[in-house]
Design a protein around this motif. Structure first.
Motif, mmCIF file in Angstrom:
data_model
loop_
_atom_site.group_PDB
_atom_site.id
_atom_site.type_symbol
_atom_site.label_atom_id
_atom_site.label_comp_id
_atom_site.label_asym_id
_atom_site.label_seq_id
_atom_site.Cartn_x
_atom_site.Cartn_y
_atom_site.Cartn_z
ATOM 1 N N GLN A 1 0.862 -1.179 0.000
ATOM 2 C CA GLN A 1 0.000 0.000 0.000
ATOM 3 C C GLN A 1 0.901 1.233 0.000
ATOM 4 O OE1 GLN A 1 -2.637 0.590 3.419
ATOM 5 N NE2 GLN A 1 -4.275 1.172 2.010
ATOM 6 N N VAL A 2 0.854 1.972 -1.091
ATOM 7 C CA VAL A 2 1.822 3.053 -1.317
ATOM 8 C C VAL A 2 1.118 4.310 -1.803
ATOM 9 C CG1 VAL A 2 3.780 3.800 -2.733
ATOM 10 C CG2 VAL A 2 3.729 1.473 -1.826
ATOM 11 N N ASP A 3 1.498 5.437 -1.217
ATOM 12 C CA ASP A 3 1.164 6.747 -1.757
ATOM 13 C C ASP A 3 2.393 7.223 -2.511
ATOM 14 O OD1 ASP A 3 0.703 9.435 -2.297
ATOM 15 O OD2 ASP A 3 -0.171 9.875 -0.341
ATOM 16 N N ASP B 282 4.605 10.160 -1.358
ATOM 17 C CA ASP B 282 5.216 10.162 -0.032
ATOM 18 C C ASP B 282 6.525 9.363 -0.022
ATOM 19 O OD1 ASP B 282 5.183 8.552 2.896
ATOM 20 O OD2 ASP B 282 4.820 10.708 2.998
ATOM 21 N N GLU B 283 7.631 10.028 0.298
ATOM 22 C CA GLU B 283 8.940 9.379 0.266
ATOM 23 C C GLU B 283 9.023 8.201 1.228
ATOM 24 O OE1 GLU B 283 13.707 10.439 0.702
ATOM 25 O OE2 GLU B 283 12.208 12.029 0.804
ATOM 26 N N THR B 284 8.498 8.378 2.440
ATOM 27 C CA THR B 284 8.562 7.299 3.429
ATOM 28 C C THR B 284 7.764 6.090 2.977
ATOM 29 O OG1 THR B 284 8.855 8.883 5.235
ATOM 30 C CG2 THR B 284 8.095 6.679 5.831
ATOM 31 N N SER B 285 6.576 6.329 2.450
ATOM 32 C CA SER B 285 5.729 5.243 1.966
ATOM 33 C C SER B 285 6.431 4.446 0.876
ATOM 34 C CB SER B 285 4.401 5.819 1.434
ATOM 35 O OG SER B 285 3.575 4.815 0.907
ATOM 36 N N ALA C 261 8.159 0.517 1.117
ATOM 37 C CA ALA C 261 7.734 -0.509 0.171
ATOM 38 C C ALA C 261 8.925 -1.092 -0.577
ATOM 39 C CB ALA C 261 6.721 0.082 -0.806
ATOM 40 N N LEU C 262 9.886 -0.253 -0.949
ATOM 41 C CA LEU C 262 11.070 -0.744 -1.652
ATOM 42 C C LEU C 262 11.873 -1.707 -0.778
ATOM 43 C CD1 LEU C 262 12.366 2.441 -3.511
ATOM 44 C CD2 LEU C 262 11.117 0.492 -4.456
ATOM 45 N N GLU C 263 11.920 -1.444 0.505
ATOM 46 C CA GLU C 263 12.606 -2.365 1.414
ATOM 47 C C GLU C 263 11.908 -3.717 1.442
ATOM 48 O OE1 GLU C 263 15.530 -1.890 2.771
ATOM 49 O OE2 GLU C 263 15.572 0.058 1.782
ATOM 50 N N ARG C 264 10.581 -3.710 1.402
ATOM 51 C CA ARG C 264 9.822 -4.962 1.364
ATOM 52 C C ARG C 264 10.105 -5.734 0.084
ATOM 53 N NH1 ARG C 264 3.651 -4.809 2.010
ATOM 54 N NH2 ARG C 264 4.054 -7.056 1.894
ATOM 55 N N VAL C 265 10.155 -5.025 -1.027
ATOM 56 C CA VAL C 265 10.428 -5.675 -2.310
ATOM 57 C C VAL C 265 11.823 -6.293 -2.304
ATOM 58 C CG1 VAL C 265 10.689 -5.337 -4.801
ATOM 59 C CG2 VAL C 265 8.873 -4.143 -3.562
ATOM 60 N N ALA C 266 12.802 -5.545 -1.814
ATOM 61 C CA ALA C 266 14.175 -6.049 -1.768
ATOM 62 C C ALA C 266 14.286 -7.283 -0.876
ATOM 63 C CB ALA C 266 15.111 -4.948 -1.281
#
Length: 258
Positions: free
Chosen positions: A58-60, A63-66, A70-75
């Motif tokens: 779930q990404v906005d 928003d940089e933090t959002s 999410a990128l950390e989850r993908v990695a």
């Protein structure tokens, strides 16, 4: 770039062009991360596409933090990121002045620019930083590909499309300088500018509305198919010499004023 086993992020990946792209990428053997706001639909898409190779975040996009989280989850789930397809966007319609001569609300214009243009840039810059740290692959020594979604409205905005057309023209303008910025790192950047596409929203409209939308399409005389957008995404990933380019996908459509 090798497709099978690669990892892609698709913003707006739960519906419309993003959903079609996610399907095509999964069929090509990629792991796919869907960045979208609709959590319920995201769970449905993961089940449809295969939970072992699909991730919903779930990404906005603004928003940089959002995006970073999410990128950390993908990695953590899939490792390196090889492809970003920015499909998240909105398409409001508002004349500059209404029938009473009142100006369009500024916040509506700002929201459209923030989601369509700033959001695309925000995700692209953060993904590019991840790609830059990866080992190059293949004969071309590629590290990744970023594909943004513009629109023919970026060239021929219609009445009521000031915000939408400006946001899409901005994406077209980003393409070459972004490609030049990232070229030394082996990261390519391309843009697709679709015409009138047969997304579920448009296909639900009455036939007379669809006929009006396709009146200026030259050939084939119909709405574009989301699957055709997705095919172009896959081709861009496969063709390493395609870089810094915006491709119109519109059946030779040129938009009239309205």
């Amino acid at each position: 770039m090798k497709l099978n086993g690669a990892t892609a992020i698709v913003t707006g990946g739960c519906s419309g062009l993003g959903h079609a792209t996610a399907i095509a990428l999964r069929e090509a053997g990629l792991n796919v991360a869907l960045f979208d706001l609709n959590e319920e639909l995201g769970s449905q898409r993961v089940a449809e596409l295969g939970a072992n190779n699909t991730l919903f975040c779930q990404v906005d996009v603004r928003d940089e933090t959002s995006v970073s989280q999410a990128l950390e989850r993908v990695a953590a789930e899939f490792g390196d990121i090889h492809l970003l397809v920015n499909c998240a966007g909105i398409a409001p319609a508002k004349r500059l002045l209404d029938k009473e001569g009142k100006p369009a609300p500024l916040d509506g214009f700002q929201t459209t620019i923030d989601i369509n243009l700033v959001g695309s840039f925000n995700v692209a810059r953060l993904v590019a930083a991840k790609m830059a740290s990866q080992s190059p692959q293949g004969e071309a020594n590629e590290r990744g590909l970023i594909i943004n979604t513009a629109s023919v409205a970026g060239y021929e905005g219609q009445i009521g499309q000031t915000a939408y057309a400006a946001s899409k023209a901005g994406i077209i303008g980003l393409t070459l300088p972004m490609a030049r910025d990232l070229a030394p790192l082996g990261i390519r950047v391309n843009t697709i500018a679709p015409g009138v596409m047969g997304t579920p929203m448009l296909l639900a409209m009455p036939d007379k509305v669809q006929d009006a939308l396709t009146a200026n399409v030259q050939f084939p005389k119909r709405l574009g198919l989301p699957a055709e957008f997705a095919k172009l995404v896959v081709h861009m990933m496969d063709n390493a010499y395609l870089n810094g380019e915006t491709i119109r996908l519109d059946g030779a459509l040129r938009m009239p004023p309205k």
